[in-house]
Scaffold this motif. Structure first.
Motif, PDB file in Angstrom:
ATOM      1  N   ASP A  45     -22.521   5.199   7.720  1.00 54.42           N
ATOM      2  CA  ASP A  45     -23.382   4.047   7.515  1.00 54.42           C
ATOM      3  C   ASP A  45     -24.815   4.384   7.938  1.00 54.42           C
ATOM      4  O   ASP A  45     -25.117   4.477   9.126  1.00 54.42           O
ATOM      5  N   VAL A  46     -25.665   4.572   6.942  1.00 53.10           N
ATOM      6  CA  VAL A  46     -27.060   4.952   7.208  1.00 53.10           C
ATOM      7  C   VAL A  46     -27.722   3.952   8.162  1.00 53.10           C
ATOM      8  O   VAL A  46     -28.436   4.322   9.084  1.00 53.10           O
ATOM      9  N   GLU A  47     -27.429   2.671   7.916  1.00 49.56           N
ATOM     10  CA  GLU A  47     -28.063   1.605   8.690  1.00 49.56           C
ATOM     11  C   GLU A  47     -27.784   1.759  10.190  1.00 49.56           C
ATOM     12  O   GLU A  47     -28.652   1.570  11.028  1.00 49.56           O
ATOM     13  N   LYS A  48     -26.529   2.163  10.515  1.00 51.83           N
ATOM     14  CA  LYS A  48     -26.153   2.277  11.929  1.00 51.83           C
ATOM     15  C   LYS A  48     -26.592   3.600  12.539  1.00 51.83           C
ATOM     16  O   LYS A  48     -26.840   3.694  13.743  1.00 51.83           O
ATOM     17  N   LEU A  49     -26.652   4.642  11.709  1.00 52.18           N
ATOM     18  CA  LEU A  49     -26.827   5.980  12.284  1.00 52.18           C
ATOM     19  C   LEU A  49     -28.196   6.603  12.059  1.00 52.18           C
ATOM     20  O   LEU A  49     -28.524   7.599  12.684  1.00 52.18           O
ATOM     21  N   ALA A  50     -28.978   6.045  11.188  1.00 57.68           N
ATOM     22  CA  ALA A  50     -30.234   6.735  10.914  1.00 57.68           C
ATOM     23  C   ALA A  50     -31.426   5.797  10.904  1.00 57.68           C
ATOM     24  O   ALA A  50     -32.435   6.074  10.266  1.00 57.68           O
ATOM     25  N   THR A  51     -31.283   4.671  11.606  1.00 53.80           N
ATOM     26  CA  THR A  51     -32.432   3.768  11.711  1.00 53.80           C
ATOM     27  C   THR A  51     -32.704   3.481  13.188  1.00 53.80           C
ATOM     28  O   THR A  51     -31.783   3.529  14.010  1.00 53.80           O
ATOM     29  N   PRO A  52     -33.946   3.158  13.527  1.00 52.82           N
ATOM     30  CA  PRO A  52     -34.238   2.805  14.923  1.00 52.82           C
ATOM     31  C   PRO A  52     -33.428   1.586  15.367  1.00 52.82           C
ATOM     32  O   PRO A  52     -33.005   1.498  16.505  1.00 52.82           O
ATOM     33  N   ARG A  53     -33.148   0.662  14.434  1.00 53.24           N
ATOM     34  CA  ARG A  53     -32.335  -0.518  14.757  1.00 53.24           C
ATOM     35  C   ARG A  53     -30.927  -0.123  15.177  1.00 53.24           C
ATOM     36  O   ARG A  53     -30.379  -0.624  16.150  1.00 53.24           O
ATOM     37  N   GLY A  54     -30.328   0.826  14.432  1.00 56.11           N
ATOM     38  CA  GLY A  54     -28.971   1.285  14.727  1.00 56.11           C
ATOM     39  C   GLY A  54     -28.902   1.913  16.105  1.00 56.11           C
ATOM     40  O   GLY A  54     -28.011   1.616  16.898  1.00 56.11           O
ATOM     41  N   LEU A  55     -29.884   2.756  16.395  1.00 61.15           N
ATOM     42  CA  LEU A  55     -29.928   3.437  17.698  1.00 61.15           C
ATOM     43  C   LEU A  55     -30.050   2.421  18.825  1.00 61.15           C
ATOM     44  O   LEU A  55     -29.396   2.539  19.867  1.00 61.15           O
ATOM     45  N   MET A 152     -32.273   7.870  26.107  1.00 59.91           N
ATOM     46  CA  MET A 152     -33.108   8.877  25.438  1.00 59.91           C
ATOM     47  C   MET A 152     -32.807   8.846  23.933  1.00 59.91           C
ATOM     48  O   MET A 152     -31.760   8.364  23.506  1.00 59.91           O
ATOM     49  N   ARG A 153     -33.715   9.422  23.158  1.00 57.83           N
ATOM     50  CA  ARG A 153     -33.473   9.531  21.720  1.00 57.83           C
ATOM     51  C   ARG A 153     -33.821  10.940  21.237  1.00 57.83           C
ATOM     52  O   ARG A 153     -34.590  11.638  21.904  1.00 57.83           O
ATOM     53  N   PRO A 154     -33.254  11.346  20.109  1.00 55.27           N
ATOM     54  CA  PRO A 154     -33.613  12.679  19.607  1.00 55.27           C
ATOM     55  C   PRO A 154     -34.985  12.654  18.951  1.00 55.27           C
ATOM     56  O   PRO A 154     -35.397  11.609  18.428  1.00 55.27           O
ATOM     57  N   ASP A 155     -35.661  13.786  18.975  1.00 52.43           N
ATOM     58  CA  ASP A 155     -36.989  13.882  18.360  1.00 52.43           C
ATOM     59  C   ASP A 155     -36.842  14.138  16.862  1.00 52.43           C
ATOM     60  O   ASP A 155     -37.285  15.168  16.346  1.00 52.43           O
ATOM     61  N   VAL A 156     -36.166  13.207  16.204  1.00 52.01           N
ATOM     62  CA  VAL A 156     -36.014  13.301  14.754  1.00 52.01           C
ATOM     63  C   VAL A 156     -36.597  12.034  14.131  1.00 52.01           C
ATOM     64  O   VAL A 156     -36.696  11.007  14.795  1.00 52.01           O
ATOM     65  N   VAL A 157     -36.973  12.176  12.870  1.00 46.68           N
ATOM     66  CA  VAL A 157     -37.519  11.017  12.159  1.00 46.68           C
ATOM     67  C   VAL A 157     -36.349  10.217  11.594  1.00 46.68           C
ATOM     68  O   VAL A 157     -35.529  10.752  10.848  1.00 46.68           O
ATOM     69  N   LEU A 158     -36.251   8.961  11.983  1.00 48.54           N
ATOM     70  CA  LEU A 158     -35.206   8.097  11.432  1.00 48.54           C
ATOM     71  C   LEU A 158     -35.794   7.357  10.236  1.00 48.54           C
ATOM     72  O   LEU A 158     -37.015   7.329  10.044  1.00 48.54           O
ATOM     73  N   PHE A 159     -34.927   6.764   9.424  1.00 45.32           N
ATOM     74  CA  PHE A 159     -35.416   5.995   8.275  1.00 45.32           C
ATOM     75  C   PHE A 159     -36.411   4.937   8.739  1.00 45.32           C
ATOM     76  O   PHE A 159     -36.219   4.334   9.798  1.00 45.32           O
TER      77      PHE A 159
END
Ligand code: OAD
Length: 242
Positions: A45-55, A152-159
């Motif tokens: 699920d992109v929404e949960k795993l690759a957005t700042p909201r999901g994180l 903490m968060r990874p230094d990756v660009v999320l959607f």
């Protein structure tokens, strides 16, 4: 002349070469791509795993998945495509490798001048106080916490997040100045990365695409190899060496 001969000649004569890579270059190392059959976005699920909201809403879920990906990337080895690009860098006066990948496989293959457009999986930072660290070890906790108590968060660009401005500027500069631009293993549908090959060609670059599937670039590229990167790239470098 064959397409291979033509491409080798263009590279031979070029002083400035820029390359854009995507998930497809790491596919032969066993890392899943995002789109298409069996792609990550088909299974997760992109929404949960690759957005700042999901994180933010479920950091444990996000980090469990992301730590699994980190382990998968570290367990993978660079393939002949990554290695050929590291070799190509040594043969060209000015060579910029722009990657959308976060797996660090280009660096592990020996590439030096790499711009990580979407960040990397091994730097993590605290969004509250900015503390950052690079770690290749299994994380001490899921999710990882900063000493200040924040997740903490990874230094990756999320959607929906912007790209690092300096990195993006360097990427566009390399594309605009390139005499040859290669787009390798990317579906070329995610912007702003997908503008780079178009911008390079608009500024006079000879545009080469390597991808077994058709993309929006296929019709406009000056040379197309509908093959796997790990198969054709070593041949290009071999031909270039003469
Ligand atoms: P995609 O998954 O969208 O596309 C991968 C491309 O690689 C496809 O066009 C495949 O046909 C091609 N491919 C597969 N195997 C290949 C091989 N052996 N050799 C060459 N090409 C091969 O991946 P990206 O284009 O990298 O963004 O996706 C761009 C961005 O979308 C990613 O960086 C990620 C994602 O959402 C963020 O996470 C911000």
């Amino acid at each position: 002349m064959s397409v291979l001969g033509d491409v080798a000649e263009k590279l031979q004569n070029a002083k400035r070469v820029a390359v854009l890579t995507g998930a497809g270059i790491s596919a032969e190392s066993g890392i899943a791509t995002f789109r298409g059959k069996g792609g990550l976005w088909e299974r997760y699920d992109v929404e949960k795993l690759a957005t700042p909201r999901g994180l933010k809403s479920d950091p444990a879920y996000f980090w469990e998945w992301f730590e699994g990906r980190r382990r998968e990337m570290l367990g993978a080895e660079p393939n002949p495509g990554h290695r050929a690009l590291a070799e190509l860098e040594k043969l060209v006066e000015s060579f910029t490798l722009i990657t959308q990948n976060i797996d660090r496989l280009h660096q592990r293959a020996g590439s030096k001048n790499v711009l990580e457009l979407h960040g990397n999986a091994f730097t993590i930072y605290c969004p509250r106080d900015g503390w950052r660290m690079e770690t290749y070890e299994p994380l001490p906790s899921i999710p990882p916490f900063c000493q200040c108590g924040a997740v903490m968060r990874p230094d990756v660009v999320l959607f929906e997040e912007p790209l690092d401005e300096g990195t993006l500027r360097s990427a566009f500069l390399a594309a605009e100045n390139a005499e040859v631009f290669m787009s390798i293993g990317t579906s070329a549908v995610v912007y702003p990365a997908a503008y780079l090959p178009v911008e390079a060609q608009r500024n006079g670059a000879f545009l080469i695409e390597i991808n077994p599937e058709e993309t929006p670039l296929t019709a406009i590229a000056d040379a197309v190899f509908q093959q796997k990167a790990g198969e054709i790239l070593p041949k290009i470098v071999e031909k270039l060496r003469g």
